[in-house]
Scaffold this motif. Structure first.
Motif, PDB file in Angstrom:
ATOM      1  N   ASP A 292      -2.831   2.036 -17.864  1.00 58.61           N
ATOM      2  CA  ASP A 292      -2.333   2.043 -19.326  1.00 58.61           C
ATOM      3  C   ASP A 292      -1.335   1.018 -19.442  1.00 58.61           C
ATOM      4  O   ASP A 292      -1.331   0.036 -20.632  1.00 58.61           O
ATOM      5  N   LEU A 293      -0.478   0.641 -18.545  1.00 60.42           N
ATOM      6  CA  LEU A 293       0.520  -0.455 -18.758  1.00 60.42           C
ATOM      7  C   LEU A 293       0.496  -1.721 -17.766  1.00 60.42           C
ATOM      8  O   LEU A 293       1.400  -2.528 -18.253  1.00 60.42           O
ATOM      9  N   ASN A 294      -0.723  -1.702 -17.227  1.00 64.98           N
ATOM     10  CA  ASN A 294      -0.924  -2.995 -16.657  1.00 64.98           C
ATOM     11  C   ASN A 294       0.378  -3.262 -15.727  1.00 64.98           C
ATOM     12  O   ASN A 294       0.408  -4.570 -15.353  1.00 64.98           O
ATOM     13  N   LEU A 295       0.698  -2.340 -15.087  1.00 59.49           N
ATOM     14  CA  LEU A 295       1.939  -2.568 -13.934  1.00 59.49           C
ATOM     15  C   LEU A 295       1.432  -2.639 -12.669  1.00 59.49           C
ATOM     16  O   LEU A 295       0.168  -2.116 -12.473  1.00 59.49           O
ATOM     17  N   LYS A 296       1.824  -3.405 -11.690  1.00 62.75           N
ATOM     18  CA  LYS A 296       1.539  -3.344 -10.354  1.00 62.75           C
ATOM     19  C   LYS A 296       2.392  -2.435  -9.523  1.00 62.75           C
ATOM     20  O   LYS A 296       3.377  -2.264  -9.512  1.00 62.75           O
ATOM     21  N   VAL A 297       1.698  -1.368  -9.021  1.00 66.78           N
ATOM     22  CA  VAL A 297       2.137  -0.172  -8.336  1.00 66.78           C
ATOM     23  C   VAL A 297       1.817  -0.304  -6.783  1.00 66.78           C
ATOM     24  O   VAL A 297       0.389  -0.148  -6.510  1.00 66.78           O
ATOM     25  N   VAL A 298       2.682  -0.473  -5.879  1.00 70.40           N
ATOM     26  CA  VAL A 298       2.426  -0.434  -4.381  1.00 70.40           C
ATOM     27  C   VAL A 298       2.884   0.920  -3.591  1.00 70.40           C
ATOM     28  O   VAL A 298       4.312   1.096  -3.799  1.00 70.40           O
ATOM     29  N   GLU A 299       2.206   1.674  -3.026  1.00 66.11           N
ATOM     30  CA  GLU A 299       2.799   2.774  -2.206  1.00 66.11           C
ATOM     31  C   GLU A 299       3.336   2.135  -1.051  1.00 66.11           C
ATOM     32  O   GLU A 299       2.777   1.350  -0.429  1.00 66.11           O
ATOM     33  N   THR A 300       4.439   2.767  -0.566  1.00 63.90           N
ATOM     34  CA  THR A 300       4.924   2.091   0.661  1.00 63.90           C
ATOM     35  C   THR A 300       5.178   2.822   1.859  1.00 63.90           C
ATOM     36  O   THR A 300       5.326   2.360   2.972  1.00 63.90           O
ATOM     37  N   ASP A 301       4.674   4.108   1.640  1.00 65.31           N
ATOM     38  CA  ASP A 301       4.325   4.916   2.838  1.00 65.31           C
ATOM     39  C   ASP A 301       3.360   4.630   3.375  1.00 65.31           C
ATOM     40  O   ASP A 301       2.343   4.384   2.913  1.00 65.31           O
ATOM     41  N   LEU A 302       3.198   4.350   4.705  1.00 65.62           N
ATOM     42  CA  LEU A 302       2.166   3.771   5.244  1.00 65.62           C
ATOM     43  C   LEU A 302       0.539   4.755   4.923  1.00 65.62           C
ATOM     44  O   LEU A 302      -0.250   3.935   4.503  1.00 65.62           O
ATOM     45  N   GLY A 303       0.941   6.011   5.017  1.00 67.53           N
ATOM     46  CA  GLY A 303      -0.460   6.719   4.672  1.00 67.53           C
ATOM     47  C   GLY A 303      -0.783   6.551   3.235  1.00 67.53           C
ATOM     48  O   GLY A 303      -2.295   6.599   2.864  1.00 67.53           O
ATOM     49  N   GLU A 304       0.221   6.503   2.500  1.00 66.22           N
ATOM     50  CA  GLU A 304      -0.112   6.604   1.248  1.00 66.22           C
ATOM     51  C   GLU A 304      -0.442   5.223   0.730  1.00 66.22           C
ATOM     52  O   GLU A 304      -1.472   4.889  -0.435  1.00 66.22           O
ATOM     53  N   TRP A 305      -0.001   4.313   1.244  1.00 67.05           N
ATOM     54  CA  TRP A 305      -0.606   2.967   0.941  1.00 67.05           C
ATOM     55  C   TRP A 305      -2.026   2.916   1.368  1.00 67.05           C
ATOM     56  O   TRP A 305      -2.939   2.157   0.489  1.00 67.05           O
ATOM     57  N   ILE A 306      -2.371   3.300   2.556  1.00 65.53           N
ATOM     58  CA  ILE A 306      -3.831   3.120   3.108  1.00 65.53           C
ATOM     59  C   ILE A 306      -4.792   3.927   1.929  1.00 65.53           C
ATOM     60  O   ILE A 306      -5.605   3.494   1.636  1.00 65.53           O
ATOM     61  N   ILE A 307      -4.295   5.181   1.641  1.00 67.97           N
ATOM     62  CA  ILE A 307      -5.346   5.983   0.724  1.00 67.97           C
ATOM     63  C   ILE A 307      -5.141   5.089  -0.631  1.00 67.97           C
ATOM     64  O   ILE A 307      -6.032   5.471  -1.414  1.00 67.97           O
ATOM     65  N   GLN A 308      -3.975   4.802  -1.128  1.00 66.16           N
ATOM     66  CA  GLN A 308      -4.112   4.054  -2.262  1.00 66.16           C
ATOM     67  C   GLN A 308      -4.980   2.978  -2.545  1.00 66.16           C
ATOM     68  O   GLN A 308      -5.723   2.837  -3.433  1.00 66.16           O
ATOM     69  N   MET A 309      -5.065   2.119  -1.403  1.00 65.44           N
ATOM     70  CA  MET A 309      -6.029   1.008  -1.397  1.00 65.44           C
ATOM     71  C   MET A 309      -7.385   1.753  -1.147  1.00 65.44           C
ATOM     72  O   MET A 309      -8.479   0.853  -1.778  1.00 65.44           O
ATOM     73  N   ARG A 310      -7.705   2.813  -0.648  1.00 68.15           N
ATOM     74  CA  ARG A 310      -8.919   3.282  -0.556  1.00 68.15           C
ATOM     75  C   ARG A 310      -9.411   4.006  -1.809  1.00 68.15           C
ATOM     76  O   ARG A 310     -10.389   4.761  -1.972  1.00 68.15           O
ATOM     77  N   LYS A 311      -8.445   4.235  -2.693  1.00 68.16           N
ATOM     78  CA  LYS A 311      -8.483   4.931  -3.846  1.00 68.16           C
ATOM     79  C   LYS A 311      -8.889   6.506  -3.649  1.00 68.16           C
ATOM     80  O   LYS A 311      -9.709   6.966  -4.158  1.00 68.16           O
ATOM     81  N   GLU A 312      -8.231   7.068  -2.819  1.00 66.97           N
ATOM     82  CA  GLU A 312      -8.185   8.335  -2.247  1.00 66.97           C
ATOM     83  C   GLU A 312      -7.106   9.139  -2.694  1.00 66.97           C
ATOM     84  O   GLU A 312      -5.821   8.699  -2.952  1.00 66.97           O
ATOM     85  N   GLY A 313      -7.075  10.528  -2.728  1.00 66.21           N
ATOM     86  CA  GLY A 313      -5.956  11.386  -2.877  1.00 66.21           C
ATOM     87  C   GLY A 313      -5.303  11.607  -1.313  1.00 66.21           C
ATOM     88  O   GLY A 313      -6.270  11.537  -0.493  1.00 66.21           O
ATOM     89  N   PRO A 314      -4.337  12.177  -1.175  1.00 62.15           N
ATOM     90  CA  PRO A 314      -3.841  12.693   0.271  1.00 62.15           C
ATOM     91  C   PRO A 314      -4.828  13.891   0.846  1.00 62.15           C
ATOM     92  O   PRO A 314      -4.982  14.603  -0.172  1.00 62.15           O
ATOM     93  N   SER A 315      -4.912  13.674   1.995  1.00 64.61           N
ATOM     94  CA  SER A 315      -5.671  15.132   2.517  1.00 64.61           C
ATOM     95  C   SER A 315      -4.737  15.866   3.524  1.00 64.61           C
ATOM     96  O   SER A 315      -5.164  16.971   3.919  1.00 64.61           O
ATOM     97  N   HIS A 316      -3.417  15.413   3.086  1.00 58.60           N
ATOM     98  CA  HIS A 316      -2.432  16.360   3.795  1.00 58.60           C
ATOM     99  C   HIS A 316      -1.036  16.046   3.430  1.00 58.60           C
ATOM    100  O   HIS A 316      -0.744  14.985   2.949  1.00 58.60           O
ATOM    101  N   MET A 317      -0.267  17.105   3.312  1.00 61.36           N
ATOM    102  CA  MET A 317       0.991  16.812   2.365  1.00 61.36           C
ATOM    103  C   MET A 317       1.754  15.840   3.226  1.00 61.36           C
ATOM    104  O   MET A 317       2.340  14.975   2.593  1.00 61.36           O
ATOM    105  N   VAL A 318       2.163  16.118   4.636  1.00 65.09           N
ATOM    106  CA  VAL A 318       2.721  15.263   5.419  1.00 65.09           C
ATOM    107  C   VAL A 318       2.174  13.968   6.178  1.00 65.09           C
ATOM    108  O   VAL A 318       2.746  12.813   6.000  1.00 65.09           O
ATOM    109  N   MET A 319       0.991  14.076   6.298  1.00 68.89           N
ATOM    110  CA  MET A 319       0.193  13.029   6.883  1.00 68.89           C
ATOM    111  C   MET A 319      -0.976  12.726   6.001  1.00 68.89           C
ATOM    112  O   MET A 319      -2.224  13.214   6.361  1.00 68.89           O
TER     113      MET A 319
END
Ligand code: SF4
Ligand code: SF4
Lengths: 719, 207
Positions: free
Chosen positions: A128-155
């Motif tokens: 909606d706002l055209n901002l760039k958002v980068v997840e920096t937690d390694l696992g979150e960054w990985i799934i963000q780039m894969r366009k997935e949701g987390p499969s575990h709360m901690v991992m």
């Protein structure tokens, strides 16, 4: 994310997960390793007392959320932060979007926040706002780039292999990457460092919000939360209202349990405490702009709910997923919408609605493993069942469930049905006591275990013959609760029970008006019928003059003892009566070992068979009975060999195994394999349901593992 | 063992469990010397900051070029201490960064700090760092060398409550630091240094 439209679609998704070997192996290895490291992390602590303290403090905080919020706001604003309250996900996202616009922010670095997942914040900021958002937690960054949701709360990326990550990183960097995990982590370090340099705004979650000083606490291993809250000139922390706590002490106490429960660490690498607006060289006047956004999204209403307010005790450690046998097989994408595992089933209903929750919430086998380790002492399986019941009320009861409810409410009708079944099964009946093939109502998926046939003569009809002679001055007056399976399918187990205490100064009774304990109804969410059955049983036993109500079924025992109290204990008409009833309930092994106190001398001197054991969920966790059956086996001269994962569910779960046969099958296969590997030829257990499941599985697998109720061996081995 | 010796031992055991290197020292001079040795020993290839040897995207690669020579950062030291450290750095040919840590986000070899407290129960360091330079230094450096006076060791976090609450009465940033930065996000393999320091050295100062 959970988008299955109906149970059938959901089952299909589950099957896909079950076929994912990588996921299965990763989860299995993790589950086994986790159990050890968690136990080790708590070994010098009074774990139960800590959990009790957390539960108490969190309950107290939940009861004064508004007051804590007001205090937090006042104190944080005194120290230069701005505090917002968002009523729902949309509003939270809009507040954060507006801050970004007002502060002229273009790029955002984010450190892991479940609350931001809950509100789907990234969608708003990016789309909606055209901002760039980068997840920096390694696992979150990985799934963000894969366009997935987390499969575990901690991992969050536990479902991915290093090869998948390597391919992804090759795409991202435009350079070929290898498979070495250490090198991949270094690549992430460098790539993400550049993102930190560029960012105008940092978004974090918050593990604690301390009202007294308006401070937040952040728990991380990677250290990204520290960078996110330090480098950019604007910091926004998004948190649920449930994170509010009066004092620092509350946070420090939760901190003792959270990492230990999450990963078995004594503490995470970094815990960051932030109060007010701190120095920031990138900001105009050297002061960082700090915004704390609190999300309601149903939390205030939930805090007022007498049953469900305990959900706020959750500290998001993820342990309830770590120990869940279902989660372990299907993973987080299939066992949760955004929040996953046991707590995920519950939160999905409250935060994301009935539609998302209605299939998921059925996928709990009620094994109780999550309840035992929850850092907040939440009765997770109980609440999951309560939600199932609520959804039934909202959506209407399915036909089979209303039919069963109607029939089981009427004992005579139900027993008549069972007697008819005996005749009806004739054409399918094999000589070995199993059905030769399954009745038509079952899907082919159910063919993983052989099913027993209904017995020729139910226990109630044998009672007159098998009951022992009355003792004049008995030491113990016991009334038997057989449960339907031991009455109509395995009467020999009840007979063995009677047999095993002969000449022991016990007077036995068998009240004929007893019916099914009602657990299957509860499992289906048929609460009204379950309650009626409970009253009938209570009344049936009130007619006897007994000290103990003995049941050889672990599930019945735990249902009679705990759920009857839950269902009837609040009603003044029944409160004292049901308490008297529940107090008398005891399981077979505890009665034999702890009350009757049988000894080695009571049993044959000859060496007994090599046996192994399966601990029924409702016994080892439901009633906290762990040593009695094992001591009994040794006293009876049996050569007890422990199996791996003895306390993990066998997959029966009553109607659960009918609803989710594929999951049940997997659990069963593991159970049988572990038993075989113990080297024993016989498996004993304390529950006819588990006997039915494991015996049926062993038969289908063509192994010679014999499966019996522990009472049968006790009767056989007595002098 | 005296109570203090017991705490020191517990602290050391717990910190070493998470791969911190713990050394007992009797003076600050020893601490400077330790830091110089460590910096000298960092191999030539590691002069490129961690990760630079990997195949990086062009933008990430550029950040690597911002670093020159071996660098040590030591913000928030008392004047005399800073001077002593600087002298040693000069003798060894290392650059001492005194301010604008932000200009060195490509990486710094070593951050040298004095921390406020240690928590024996978990082997954690406690650093009060509303000062941004200090805070950043302990995040972006490859190695963190922290001096912890033994008198500042407490048994568990509850003992720091009133001190922390005091700090929290104003704007504040306090960190508990336990071991190096770590992750297990890829196949649950433990990897060190994903965002923060790759090594944590704790110098326990007899005082
Ligand atoms: S419900 Fe309990 S076990 Fe599950 S995440 Fe929350 S605190 Fe942890
Ligand atoms: S009761 Fe068992 S199956 Fe249900 S959520 Fe908890 S651990 Fe999973």
């Amino acid at each position: 994310m959970q988008d299955a439209k109906n149970l059938k679609e959901y089952r299909k998704e589950i099957r896909e997960s079950l076929d994912n070997d990588f996921l299965r192996t990763a989860m299995d290895n993790f589950a086994v390793a986790y159990r050890g490291s968690r136990a080790n992390a708590f070994k010098d602590m009074d774990e139960k007392a800590l959990i009790r303290d957390i539960a108490e403090a969190k309950d107290a905080a939940a009861s004064r959320l508004d007051e804590l919020f007001a205090k937090f706001k006042e104190e944080a604003e005194k120290r230069g932060a701005v505090v917002h309250l968002a009523k729902d996900a949309k509003e939270a996202n809009e507040i954060i979007g507006r801050i970004a616009m007002d502060e002229n922010c273009k790029t955002i670095v984010k450190s892991k926040s479940m609350t931001a997942e809950e509100t789907l914040l990234n969608h708003h900021l990016e789309d909606d706002l055209n901002l760039k958002v980068v997840e920096t937690d390694l696992g979150e960054w990985i799934i963000q780039m894969r366009k997935e949701g987390p499969s575990h709360m901690v991992m969050p990326a536990i479902h991915l292999s290093r090869h998948q990550v390597s391919d992804l990183f090759s795409d991202v960097t435009g350079q070929k990457q290898g498979d070495d995990v250490q090198a991949l982590v270094k690549v992430a370090r460098r790539e993400l460092r550049q993102e930190f340099v560029d960012a105008d705004m940092g978004i974090s979650g918050g593990n604690f919000a301390i009202a007294e000083t308006g401070s937040i606490g952040l728990v991380t291993n990677e250290g990204n939360a520290r960078l996110v809250t330090t480098l950019p000139r604007v910091h926004v922390a998004l948190m649920g209202l449930d994170k509010l706590t009066p004092k620092l002490h509350d946070a420090l106490r939760v901190l003792k349990a959270l990492p230990r429960n999450a990963t078995g660490q004594a503490i995470t690498s970094y815990v960051t405490w932030i109060t007010g607006s701190n120095e920031c060289a990138a900001a105009e006047d050297d002061r960082k702009k700090v915004h704390f956004v609190f999300l309601d999204n149903g939390r205030r209403a939930l805090a007022k709910d007498p049953v469900f307010s305990q959900v706020h005790r959750c500290v998001r450690c993820g342990a309830c997923a770590n120990v869940c046998p279902v989660y372990r097989m299907v993973g987080g994408h299939k066992m949760g919408h955004i929040y996953i595992g046991a707590i995920g089933l519950i939160l999905t209903y409250f935060y994301h609605g009935t539609e998302k929750a209605k299939n998921l919430v059925q996928n709990c086998i009620n094994c109780g493993a999550c309840k035992e380790i929850c850092a907040g002492g939440i009765d997770l399986p109980g609440l999951i069942k309560d939600i199932q019941a609520r959804i039934l009320e909202e959506e209407g009861h399915p036909m089979y469930s209303s039919f069963l409810a109607k029939m089981m409410k009427n004992r005579k009708l139900f027993h008549k049905f069972l007697r008819i079944a005996k005749t009806a099964q004739k054409p399918m009946k094999g000589k070995d006591g199993f059905m030769r093939h399954l009745p038509m109502i079952f899907m082919p998926d159910h063919d993983f275990r052989a099913l027993p046939t209904v017995a020729e003569v139910p226990f109630r009809d044998m009672w007159a013959k098998v009951q022992p002679a009355k003792v004049a001055n008995p030491k113990y007056k016991v009334a038997l609760f057989s449960g339907c399976v031991q009455d109509f399918v395995y009467p020999e187990q009840s007979v063995a029970t009677v047999e095993s205490m002969r000449n022991k100064d016990v007077n036995l009774e068998f009240p004929m008006d007893q019916s099914c304990c009602g657990l299957p109804l509860q499992m289906m969410g048929e609460v009204t019928a379950a309650r009626e059955v409970a009253i009938q049983n209570m009344e049936a036993f009130e007619g006897t003059d007994c000290d103990y109500i003995l049941t050889m079924c672990a599930s019945c025992a735990s249902h009679l003892k705990h759920n009857y109290m839950k269902m009837l204990g609040q009603d003044p008409k029944y409160a004292t009566r049901v308490k008297a009833f529940a107090d008398k309930v005891i399981d077979y092994s505890s009665f034999m070992n702890d009350v009757l106190g049988v000894e080695k001398e009571d049993f044959l001197d000859s060496a007994g068979d090599a046996v192994t054991y399966h601990a029924p969920c409702h016994l080892c966790r439901g009633l906290d009975v762990k040593s009695a059956p094992r001591e009994l086996m040794v006293k009876a001269g049996l050569d007890y060999k422990e199996s791996a994962e003895e306390e993990v569910c066998c997959g029966f779960g009553g109607t659960y195994s009918v609803k989710f046969p594929k999951i049940s099958e997997q659990l069963l296969t593991k159970k049988v394999n572990n038993a075989k590997e113990s080297g024993a030829k016989v498996l004993l257990t304390d529950c006819p349901g588990c006997v039915m499941q494991i015996r049926g599985g062993a038969k289908k697998q063509g192994t010679d593992l014999e499966v019996k109720h522990i009472a049968e061996y006790m009767a056989e081995r007595r002098k | 063992m005296t109570a203090k010796a017991e705490s020191v031992k517990l602290f050391t055991d717990k910190a070493e469990l998470v791969s911190a290197v713990v050394t007992e020292i009797s003076s600050l001079d020893e601490a400077y010397k330790y830091t110089m040795d460590l910096c000298g020993k960092k191999e030539a290839c590691k002069m490129l900051i961690s990760g630079c040897e990997q195949n990086l995207s062009n933008t990430a690669e550029q950040l690597c070029a911002t670093k020159t020579g071996k660098t040590i950062v030591a913000p928030a030291l008392a004047k005399k201490e800073a001077a002593a450290l600087e002298k040693q750095c000069e003798e060894n040919g290392f650059t001492l960064i005194k301010d604008s840590v932000r200009n060195h986000l490509g990486g710094i070899d070593i951050a040298f700090t004095r921390v406020d407290h240690g928590i024996a129960e978990t082997g954690s360091l406690v650093l009060n760092c509303p000062n941004e330079e200090l805070r950043l230094a302990t995040m972006i450096s490859e190695v963190h060398v922290a001096v912890l006076p033994k008198s500042k060791l407490v048994d568990n976090s509850y003992e720091l409550e009133s001190w922390m609450e005091g700090n929290m009465m104003k704007g504040d940033y306090t960190a508990f630091i336990t071991g190096a930065s770590r992750t297990a996000d890829i196949e649950r393999v433990l990897a060190i240094g994903v965002h923060g320091p790759l090594e944590l050295h704790i110098l326990l100062l007899e005082d």
